[in-house]
Scaffold this motif. Structure first.
Motif, PDB file in Angstrom:
ATOM      1  N   HIS A 178     -84.997 -34.414  85.577  1.00 39.84           N
ATOM      2  CA  HIS A 178     -84.843 -35.756  84.994  1.00 39.84           C
ATOM      3  C   HIS A 178     -83.949 -36.611  85.907  1.00 39.84           C
ATOM      4  CE1 HIS A 178     -84.624 -38.917  82.035  1.00 39.84           C
ATOM      5  NE2 HIS A 178     -83.312 -38.825  81.988  1.00 39.84           N
ATOM      6  N   TYR A 191     -89.244 -36.855  70.957  1.00 42.91           N
ATOM      7  CA  TYR A 191     -88.736 -35.507  71.287  1.00 42.91           C
ATOM      8  C   TYR A 191     -87.246 -35.356  71.026  1.00 42.91           C
ATOM      9  CZ  TYR A 191     -87.053 -37.353  75.828  1.00 42.91           C
ATOM     10  OH  TYR A 191     -86.403 -38.058  76.810  1.00 42.91           O
ATOM     11  N   HIS A 248     -86.902 -41.606  71.756  1.00 40.38           N
ATOM     12  CA  HIS A 248     -88.116 -40.810  71.964  1.00 40.38           C
ATOM     13  C   HIS A 248     -88.290 -39.847  70.783  1.00 40.38           C
ATOM     14  CE1 HIS A 248     -86.360 -41.812  75.926  1.00 40.38           C
ATOM     15  NE2 HIS A 248     -87.606 -41.946  76.350  1.00 40.38           N
ATOM     16  N   SER A 261     -93.071 -41.584  76.076  1.00 44.25           N
ATOM     17  CA  SER A 261     -92.626 -42.716  75.240  1.00 44.25           C
ATOM     18  C   SER A 261     -93.782 -43.702  75.081  1.00 44.25           C
ATOM     19  CB  SER A 261     -91.435 -43.409  75.913  1.00 44.25           C
ATOM     20  OG  SER A 261     -91.828 -44.017  77.129  1.00 44.25           O
ATOM     21  N   SER A 318     -86.426 -45.028  81.352  1.00 45.70           N
ATOM     22  CA  SER A 318     -85.490 -44.148  82.061  1.00 45.70           C
ATOM     23  C   SER A 318     -85.152 -44.698  83.440  1.00 45.70           C
ATOM     24  CB  SER A 318     -86.095 -42.758  82.251  1.00 45.70           C
ATOM     25  OG  SER A 318     -86.135 -42.063  81.048  1.00 45.70           O
TER      26      SER A 318
HETATM   27  O1  LIG Z   1     -88.155 -43.575  78.338  1.00 45.95           O
HETATM   28  P1  LIG Z   1     -89.069 -43.151  79.446  1.00 45.95           P
HETATM   29  O2  LIG Z   1     -90.486 -43.013  79.025  1.00 45.95           O
HETATM   30  O3  LIG Z   1     -88.935 -44.039  80.675  1.00 45.95           O
HETATM   31  O4  LIG Z   1     -88.554 -41.704  79.877  1.00 45.95           O
HETATM   32  C1  LIG Z   1     -89.275 -40.752  80.635  1.00 45.95           C
HETATM   33  C2  LIG Z   1     -89.903 -39.740  79.721  1.00 45.95           C
HETATM   34  C3  LIG Z   1     -88.734 -38.825  79.397  1.00 45.95           C
HETATM   35  O5  LIG Z   1     -87.921 -39.401  78.407  1.00 45.95           O
HETATM   36  C4  LIG Z   1     -87.980 -38.779  80.648  1.00 45.95           C
HETATM   37  C5  LIG Z   1     -88.360 -37.641  81.539  1.00 45.95           C
HETATM   38  O6  LIG Z   1     -87.605 -37.681  82.728  1.00 45.95           O
HETATM   39  O7  LIG Z   1     -88.309 -40.018  81.341  1.00 45.95           O
END
Ligand SMILES: O=P(O)(O)O[C@@H]1C[C@H](O)[C@@H](CO)O1
Length: 266
Positions: A244, A82, A80, A209, A27
């Motif tokens: 987020h 989810y 993911h 993740s 992310s």
């Molecule tokens: O894909 P990542 O693990 O970097 O994403 C993180 C976990 C959730 O998808 C999101 C929460 O803000 O960021």
């Protein structure tokens, strides 16, 4: 395997020589793409059976190019559990990577810091992990062509790479934390009691993740390194409202350090 093979056949029609190194961008970490001298960008939507990205802050393409003299494949945007995907979908790109000859993989993510010593914006080298997801990608009939029924997970992250990452951080003067990543199902955030629990069982950072990906690549015998960007504090007494958008913004900023570190490690 049939689906993976269709994706591989398509990629073979687009790329003459595949790299042996891949990077998954978490992310807000798509900034690393700017550092790549891009040879080819392939949207996931063009690749047979590839899932679709649904999360803000994740791109949706495979990038083939050169990062500091190293041929790389960057997965710009991940899947993911989810989001509603099956575990097989979550790790589909990794199995495709194995089939095109990827040998080593750097996994990045945005995570909440459980360890009280951590600060927002820190990088954490993932030395070990705990799965609190409800299932894992190896459940069901084993694909012998990918790996054994019972893969060893006693050293999920490559020890040599961990040492190299620590040395690179010292050379660059980048503060690099180390710790255990806990993978949760999400997308809900943790209650205060769950945060205490995650800390008690040994977690330093928590996210949604990485764990399925690390299991799949260990199964297939790829070398893997994991780095978290600590985007928020996940500490009961600090409990701030989680967004987020903040995660993506913090990851974007801290991503510059991550890029330097990854370039150096490679
Ligand atoms: O894909 P990542 O693990 O970097 O994403 C993180 C976990 C959730 O998808 C999101 C929460 O803000 O960021």
């Amino acid at each position: 395997m049939i689906k993976e093979q269709a994706a591989v056949d398509f990629l073979k029609s687009q790329i003459i020589e595949f790299p042996e190194t891949a990077i998954i961008l978490g992310s807000g970490l798509g900034g690393l793409v700017d550092e790549i001298d891009i040879e080819k960008r392939i949207p996931y939507s063009e690749i047979p059976h590839f899932p679709v990205v649904t999360v803000e802050g994740h791109g949706g393409d495979l990038i083939f190019g050169d990062l500091e003299g190293v041929a790389v494949l960057a997965m710009n945007g991940r899947f993911h559990y989810y989001e509603g995907y099956d575990m097989a979908d979550v790790v589909f790109p990794l199995r495709v990577m194995k089939l095109i000859g990827i040998k080593r993989l750097v996994i990045t993510n945005a995570a909440g810091g459980l360890n009280e010593d951590f600060e927002v914006g820190d990088l954490m080298l993932i030395e070990d992990m705990i799965s609190l997801l409800p299932e894992n990608p190896l459940r069901g009939k084993n694909s012998e062509e990918f790996g054994p029924r019972f893969p060893d997970m006693s050293e999920p992250f490559d020890l040599d790479w961990l040492e190299k990452a620590k040395s690179a951080a010292i050379r660059l003067g980048v503060k690099l934390r180390t710790g255990t990543y806990i993978g949760l199902q999400g997308p809900k955030l943790e209650t205060k009691a769950e945060i205490r629990y995650c800390r008690i069982i040994g977690g330093d950072a928590v996210g949604m993740s990485t764990v399925p990906e690390v299991i799949a690549v260990n199964h297939m015998g790829l070398k893997v390194l994991g780095i978290s960007v600590i985007t928020n504090e996940s500490i009961p007494k600090v409990a701030k409202e989680f967004t987020h958008a903040d995660v993506v913004a913090t990851a974007n900023k801290a991503g510059k350090k991550l890029v330097e570190l990854v370039k150096n490690i490679l």
